[in-house]
Design a protein around this motif. Structure first.
Motif, PDB file in Angstrom:
ATOM      1  N   LEU A 229       0.791  -1.233   0.000  1.00 15.72           N
ATOM      2  CA  LEU A 229       0.000   0.000   0.000  1.00 15.72           C
ATOM      3  C   LEU A 229       0.825   1.285   0.000  1.00 15.72           C
ATOM      4  N   PRO A 230       1.904   1.387   0.772  1.00 13.93           N
ATOM      5  CA  PRO A 230       2.666   2.644   0.749  1.00 13.93           C
ATOM      6  C   PRO A 230       3.296   2.960  -0.606  1.00 13.93           C
ATOM      7  N   GLY A 231       3.440   1.959  -1.471  1.00 20.85           N
ATOM      8  CA  GLY A 231       4.066   2.177  -2.767  1.00 20.85           C
ATOM      9  C   GLY A 231       3.095   2.489  -3.889  1.00 20.85           C
ATOM     10  N   ILE A 232       1.818   2.647  -3.571  1.00 22.72           N
ATOM     11  CA  ILE A 232       0.810   2.938  -4.597  1.00 22.72           C
ATOM     12  C   ILE A 232       0.565   4.443  -4.643  1.00 22.72           C
ATOM     13  N   SER A 233       0.668   5.027  -5.818  1.00 26.44           N
ATOM     14  CA  SER A 233       0.563   6.482  -5.936  1.00 26.44           C
ATOM     15  C   SER A 233      -0.881   6.969  -5.966  1.00 26.44           C
ATOM     16  N   GLN A 234      -1.801   6.132  -6.436  1.00 24.81           N
ATOM     17  CA  GLN A 234      -3.204   6.547  -6.528  1.00 24.81           C
ATOM     18  C   GLN A 234      -3.894   6.436  -5.166  1.00 24.81           C
ATOM     19  N   PRO A 235      -4.985   7.199  -4.969  1.00 25.02           N
ATOM     20  CA  PRO A 235      -5.779   7.031  -3.741  1.00 25.02           C
ATOM     21  C   PRO A 235      -6.332   5.619  -3.635  1.00 25.02           C
ATOM     22  N   VAL A 236      -6.336   5.072  -2.424  1.00 21.42           N
ATOM     23  CA  VAL A 236      -6.775   3.694  -2.195  1.00 21.42           C
ATOM     24  C   VAL A 236      -7.852   3.675  -1.114  1.00 21.42           C
ATOM     25  N   LEU A 237      -8.940   2.983  -1.407  1.00 24.63           N
ATOM     26  CA  LEU A 237      -9.996   2.723  -0.429  1.00 24.63           C
ATOM     27  C   LEU A 237     -10.025   1.226  -0.164  1.00 24.63           C
ATOM     28  N   VAL A 238      -9.943   0.837   1.114  1.00 22.08           N
ATOM     29  CA  VAL A 238      -9.972  -0.577   1.487  1.00 22.08           C
ATOM     30  C   VAL A 238     -11.229  -0.844   2.308  1.00 22.08           C
ATOM     31  N   PHE A 239     -11.926  -1.924   1.960  1.00 20.22           N
ATOM     32  CA  PHE A 239     -13.092  -2.360   2.725  1.00 20.22           C
ATOM     33  C   PHE A 239     -12.725  -3.562   3.585  1.00 20.22           C
ATOM     34  N   ALA A 240     -13.140  -3.525   4.843  1.00 20.70           N
ATOM     35  CA  ALA A 240     -12.940  -4.638   5.762  1.00 20.70           C
ATOM     36  C   ALA A 240     -14.267  -4.960   6.427  1.00 20.70           C
ATOM     37  N   GLY A 241     -14.565  -6.251   6.577  1.00 20.94           N
ATOM     38  CA  GLY A 241     -15.774  -6.676   7.275  1.00 20.94           C
ATOM     39  C   GLY A 241     -15.419  -7.209   8.651  1.00 20.94           C
ATOM     40  N   THR A 242     -16.181  -6.829   9.652  1.00 21.73           N
ATOM     41  CA  THR A 242     -15.852  -7.249  11.018  1.00 21.73           C
ATOM     42  C   THR A 242     -16.063  -8.741  11.234  1.00 21.73           C
ATOM     43  N   GLU A 243     -16.884  -9.396  10.384  1.00 18.56           N
ATOM     44  CA  GLU A 243     -17.136 -10.827  10.530  1.00 18.56           C
ATOM     45  C   GLU A 243     -16.387 -11.646   9.471  1.00 18.56           C
ATOM     46  N   ASP A 244     -15.377 -11.070   8.868  1.00 19.81           N
ATOM     47  CA  ASP A 244     -14.582 -11.766   7.852  1.00 19.81           C
ATOM     48  C   ASP A 244     -13.745 -12.850   8.535  1.00 19.81           C
ATOM     49  N   GLN A 245     -13.979 -14.106   8.164  1.00 22.60           N
ATOM     50  CA  GLN A 245     -13.232 -15.226   8.726  1.00 22.60           C
ATOM     51  C   GLN A 245     -12.139 -15.723   7.781  1.00 22.60           C
ATOM     52  N   VAL A 246     -11.948 -15.039   6.676  1.00 18.86           N
ATOM     53  CA  VAL A 246     -10.900 -15.403   5.719  1.00 18.86           C
ATOM     54  C   VAL A 246      -9.703 -14.470   5.875  1.00 18.86           C
ATOM     55  N   VAL A 247      -9.952 -13.178   5.768  1.00 13.21           N
ATOM     56  CA  VAL A 247      -8.914 -12.166   6.022  1.00 13.21           C
ATOM     57  C   VAL A 247      -9.256 -11.546   7.373  1.00 13.21           C
ATOM     58  N   LYS A 248      -8.719 -12.130   8.407  1.00 12.48           N
ATOM     59  CA  LYS A 248      -9.125 -11.760   9.767  1.00 12.48           C
ATOM     60  C   LYS A 248      -8.353 -10.537  10.272  1.00 12.48           C
ATOM     61  N   GLY A 249      -9.062  -9.657  10.976  1.00 12.96           N
ATOM     62  CA  GLY A 249      -8.426  -8.519  11.624  1.00 12.96           C
ATOM     63  C   GLY A 249      -7.882  -7.469  10.702  1.00 12.96           C
ATOM     64  N   LEU A 250      -8.400  -7.406   9.471  1.00 15.23           N
ATOM     65  CA  LEU A 250      -7.880  -6.444   8.502  1.00 15.23           C
ATOM     66  C   LEU A 250      -8.073  -5.013   8.983  1.00 15.23           C
ATOM     67  N   ASP A 251      -9.205  -4.740   9.646  1.00 16.71           N
ATOM     68  CA  ASP A 251      -9.457  -3.384  10.133  1.00 16.71           C
ATOM     69  C   ASP A 251      -8.395  -2.936  11.131  1.00 16.71           C
ATOM     70  N   LYS A 252      -7.971  -3.834  11.995  1.00 18.60           N
ATOM     71  CA  LYS A 252      -6.941  -3.491  12.987  1.00 18.60           C
ATOM     72  C   LYS A 252      -5.571  -3.370  12.344  1.00 18.60           C
ATOM     73  N   ILE A 253      -5.283  -4.233  11.371  1.00 19.24           N
ATOM     74  CA  ILE A 253      -3.990  -4.191  10.690  1.00 19.24           C
ATOM     75  C   ILE A 253      -3.800  -2.865   9.953  1.00 19.24           C
ATOM     76  N   LEU A 254      -4.867  -2.383   9.334  1.00 24.89           N
ATOM     77  CA  LEU A 254      -4.766  -1.187   8.485  1.00 24.89           C
ATOM     78  C   LEU A 254      -5.094   0.109   9.207  1.00 24.89           C
ATOM     79  N   ALA A 255      -5.548   0.019  10.448  1.00 24.29           N
ATOM     80  CA  ALA A 255      -5.920   1.234  11.183  1.00 24.29           C
ATOM     81  C   ALA A 255      -4.793   2.264  11.228  1.00 24.29           C
ATOM     82  N   PRO A 256      -3.536   1.877  11.499  1.00 23.31           N
ATOM     83  CA  PRO A 256      -2.464   2.888  11.523  1.00 23.31           C
ATOM     84  C   PRO A 256      -2.278   3.597  10.184  1.00 23.31           C
ATOM     85  N   MET A 257      -2.398   2.861   9.070  1.00 24.75           N
ATOM     86  CA  MET A 257      -2.269   3.489   7.752  1.00 24.75           C
ATOM     87  C   MET A 257      -3.416   4.458   7.506  1.00 24.75           C
TER      88      MET A 257
END
Length: 293
Positions: A229-257
């Motif tokens: 993500l830091p290497g992408i020049s265009q604006p980026v919108l990421v969606f995370a679901g709180t009940e996602d059991q495949v990509v878990k905890g994405l909201d917490k991982i990306l919160a600092p960014m």
């Protein structure tokens, strides 16, 4: 409930009206579903990439195309070839695997060039799950001015430790010996040799080439979307679901960014990995706001 029934009806109509388009690459026919609106071809145009071993008529991809069409946005949902010509539907586990994770990066570029030849001037890249990572990988390696923004829906996160843990959990055996065998075959010039009765991704006891196994399991930081993500020049919108059991905890991982302003993060409370039911509507509403900002 009424709105949900109407959405289901719209999905069936979309399947009837979307047109299939094709292009040729490396001896294969690649296909995609084109949904045109009045903004075609200038745009903004959404280029959509599906997830692992999936296809462009899966529930989430069809829902997204339908909802974008209802809101006046054209879209192209590509079917990754995965080494097969004119592939349709999900990839069957009994089919030998000779595809690599990074093949999708090349194919996204091919379809972007196809859109440009049709006259597209504004393209938004959208990817779901593994397709989100492959979309980010593509964007991080180029700066095409036609690509205006990225939307990543539950994009893949990855680490060698996580890959090993998930492999052993799924197949009750360690990943390391299988990966070591695949790497040894590649080093010996036998990259395309099939490894029979090998557990691979979601497929137990399948046939997979050594280079394909290495591509999906060998340490590669670019398979981790937050790394890209830091290497992408265009604006980026990421969606995370709180009940996602495949990509878990994405909201917490990306919160600092998100707090640092590197990306925009939309967390949908209650959404699973596929953003089913009315979560797809909420996702598209927010996506359109982002596109129009």
């Amino acid at each position: 409930m009424t709105r949900y029934i109407l959405l289901l009806a719209a999905l069936f109509l979309a399947q009837a009206h979307a047109a299939e388009v094709t292009l040729s690459h490396a001896g294969l026919t690649l296909n995609a579903r084109l949904e045109k609106t009045e903004n075609w071809p200038a745009g903004p145009m959404i280029l959509i990439t599906h997830g692992t071993l999936s296809h462009n008529q899966s529930e989430i991809i069809t829902a997204l195309q339908t909802l974008f069409q209802e809101n006046g946005l054209s879209s192209l949902a590509i079917n990754l070839g995965l080494g097969l010509s004119d592939r349709q539907g999900p990839y069957e586990c009994a089919t030998p695997h000779a595809h690599k994770h990074e093949d999708a990066v090349t194919e996204i570029g091919l379809w972007l060039e196809w859109l440009k030849r049709q006259g597209a001037q504004q393209v938004v890249l959208l990817g779901h799950s593994r397709g989100g990572n492959q979309t980010a990988w593509f964007a991080a390696g180029q700066g095409d001015p036609v690509v205006k923004k990225l939307i990543l829906v539950a994009p893949q996160t990855w680490s060698p430790e996580y890959a090993a843990e998930e492999y052993e959990k799924r197949y009750a055996k360690p990943l390391a010996p299988v990966l070591a065998l695949a790497q040894a075959l590649v080093s010996a010039g036998k990259a395309k040799m099939p490894m029979e009765q090998t557990d691979f991704i979601y497929c137990k006891g399948t046939s997979v080439t050594a280079e394909a196994f290495v591509s999906y399991y060998a340490p590669e930081p670019r398979q981790d979307t937050p790394y890209l993500l830091p290497g992408i020049s265009q604006p980026v919108l990421v969606f995370a679901g709180t009940e996602d059991q495949v990509v878990k905890g994405l909201d917490k991982i990306l919160a600092p960014m998100a707090e640092a302003g590197t990306i925009e993060l939309a967390v949908l409370d209650g959404a699973d990995h596929s953003f089913r039911d009315l979560y797809a509507e909420e996702l598209v509403e927010r996506a359109i706001e982002f596109i129009n900002e």
